[in-house]
Design an enzyme around this catalytic site. Structure first.
Site, PDB file in Angstrom:
ATOM      1  N   HIS A  76       0.721  -0.960   0.112  1.00 41.35           N
ATOM      2  CA  HIS A  76      -0.199   0.705  -0.311  1.00 41.35           C
ATOM      3  C   HIS A  76       0.810   0.871  -0.138  1.00 41.35           C
ATOM      4  CE1 HIS A  76      -0.253  -0.062   4.349  1.00 41.35           C
ATOM      5  NE2 HIS A  76       0.031   1.230   4.512  1.00 41.35           N
ATOM      6  N   ASP A 122       0.325  -7.889   2.139  1.00 37.86           N
ATOM      7  CA  ASP A 122       0.618  -6.365   1.850  1.00 37.86           C
ATOM      8  C   ASP A 122       2.198  -6.370   2.209  1.00 37.86           C
ATOM      9  OD1 ASP A 122       0.423  -3.984   1.709  1.00 37.86           O
ATOM     10  OD2 ASP A 122       0.130  -3.432   3.564  1.00 37.86           O
ATOM     11  N   GLN A 209       0.455   6.200  11.222  1.00 37.11           N
ATOM     12  CA  GLN A 209       0.227   6.509   9.632  1.00 37.11           C
ATOM     13  C   GLN A 209       1.865   6.862  10.037  1.00 37.11           C
ATOM     14  OE1 GLN A 209      -2.542   6.658  11.498  1.00 37.11           O
ATOM     15  NE2 GLN A 209      -2.625   4.703   9.473  1.00 37.11           N
ATOM     16  N   GLY A 210       2.491   6.166   8.972  1.00 34.84           N
ATOM     17  CA  GLY A 210       3.819   6.338   8.541  1.00 34.84           C
ATOM     18  C   GLY A 210       4.683   5.738   9.156  1.00 34.84           C
ATOM     19  N   ASP A 211       4.507   5.508   9.875  1.00 37.20           N
ATOM     20  CA  ASP A 211       5.222   3.053   9.532  1.00 37.20           C
ATOM     21  C   ASP A 211       5.230   2.181   8.966  1.00 37.20           C
ATOM     22  OD1 ASP A 211       6.516   4.155  12.430  1.00 37.20           O
ATOM     23  OD2 ASP A 211       4.954   4.715  13.381  1.00 37.20           O
ATOM     24  N   SER A 212       4.140   2.225   8.165  1.00 37.78           N
ATOM     25  CA  SER A 212       4.076   1.307   6.947  1.00 37.78           C
ATOM     26  C   SER A 212       5.013   0.759   6.360  1.00 37.78           C
ATOM     27  CB  SER A 212       2.392   1.799   6.050  1.00 37.78           C
ATOM     28  OG  SER A 212       1.733   1.762   6.504  1.00 37.78           O
TER      29      SER A 212
HETATM   30  N1  ARG Z   1      -1.450   1.995   7.095  1.00 33.62           N
HETATM   31  C1  ARG Z   1      -0.323   2.718   8.386  1.00 33.62           C
HETATM   32  C2  ARG Z   1       0.724   4.199   7.552  1.00 33.62           C
HETATM   33  O1  ARG Z   1      -0.103   3.959   6.622  1.00 33.62           O
HETATM   34  C3  ARG Z   1       0.046   2.317   9.290  1.00 33.62           C
HETATM   35  C4  ARG Z   1      -0.649   2.131  10.174  1.00 33.62           C
HETATM   36  C5  ARG Z   1      -0.591   1.221  11.318  1.00 33.62           C
HETATM   37  N2  ARG Z   1      -1.666   0.860  12.542  1.00 33.62           N
HETATM   38  C6  ARG Z   1      -1.553   0.901  13.502  1.00 33.62           C
HETATM   39  N3  ARG Z   1      -2.092   1.324  14.076  1.00 33.62           N
HETATM   40  N4  ARG Z   1      -0.985   0.050  13.837  1.00 33.62           N
HETATM   41  O2  ARG Z   1       1.285   4.591   8.357  1.00 33.62           O
END
Ligand code: ARG
Length: 263
Positions: A76, A122, A209-212
């Site tokens: 993603h 993913d 968000q941003g750790d993905s």
């Molecule tokens: N989708 C998020 C990103 O793009 C990562 C989210 C992780 N969320 C969590 N609650 N662990 O950074």
């Protein structure tokens, strides 16, 4: 079913294409203490060189050095497979503004084609223009999916918060699929063969968000780091009953190796 996953993925996409805030649990700030969204707490700063294989990607994601020329990240986080010279990879520094950081451009992306059809799985690979001569991290074997894990990233230190200049880290326990998919938790949204949950059911420590795309890791019995997960999604960040959901790397070891061989 699918509501939380959908919300999380929409947030992920918004981050990728608009490059807004993304992020990991860190020290609470005055601002986070004052608002009433759940704070992502429990993180601390990583030491320089502690996780030498983590990288930051310019679209606002994390990644890890699979080989010196191939980055493992989340599907993603990337726009699709093919030639791609638009991603800058930053490595070798916990401080993204460090004068000693290494930056290298992407040349190609491999987005796992099964991501779109399964809504899980993913993971993606990014080939880079020149080798980064830092330690790499191998994918975990299935036996590694237990105990506690280390999570890390430059993402938000609270839900809705901004990206970080310094790499943050935290420790979270494994959460089994039955608990993670329970009716007061993800209620069937987690795909057991492809995803692994980790975090505290009480909340408080999580990726955000941003750790993905970044790695969730543990040390194997020989004391070497192995990659157990890839930061994928979650309902908010660090909320009670909603642990983080990670791509279960051990399920894709051969698929990742086969894809890497094509790059
Ligand atoms: N989708 C998020 C990103 O793009 C990562 C989210 C992780 N969320 C969590 N609650 N662990 O950074």
């Amino acid at each position: 079913m699918g509501l939380h996953r959908f919300a999380a993925r929409v947030l992920g996409s918004a981050m990728v294409f608009v490059a807004v805030a993304g992020t990991l649990a860190g020290a609470p700030t005055a601002a986070s203490a004052a608002d009433n969204t759940p704070d992502v707490v429990g993180g601390t700063r990583a030491a320089q060189g502690e996780f030498p294989w983590i990288v930051r990607l310019s679209m606002g994601c994390g990644g890890s050095l699979y080989t010196s020329t191939i980055i493992l990240t989340a599907a993603h986080c990337v726009p699709g497979s093919g030639t791609n010279t638009s991603i800058t990879v930053t490595a070798g520094a916990v401080d993204l503004q460090s004068s000693t950081r290494i930056t290298v451009r992407s040349t190609k992306v491999y987005e796992n084609p099964r991501y779109n059809s399964t809504g899980a799985e993913d993971w993606a690979l990014i080939k880079i223009a020149s080798p980064i001569n830092l330690p790499t991290i191998p994918p975990a074997s299935s036996a590694d999916n237990s105990g506690t894990f280390t999570i890390m990233g430059w993402g938000a230190t609270r839900e809705g918060g901004g990206q970080q200049r310094y790499l943050m880290k935290a420790t979270v326990p494994f959460v089994d699929d039955t608990t993670c998919n329970g009716s007061s938790s993800y209620n069937g949204e987690v795909v057991p063969y492809a995803e692994i949950c980790a975090g505290y059911m009480a909340g408080g420590v999580d990726t955000c968000q941003g750790d993905s795309g970044g790695p969730m890791v543990k040390k194997n019995s020989a004391g070497a780091w192995v990659q157990v997960g890839i930061v994928s999604w979650g309902y908010g960040c660090a909320r009670r009953n909603y642990p983080g959901v990670y791509t279960e790397v051990s399920a894709f070891t051969s698929a990742i190796a086969a894809a890497a061989a094509t790059l």
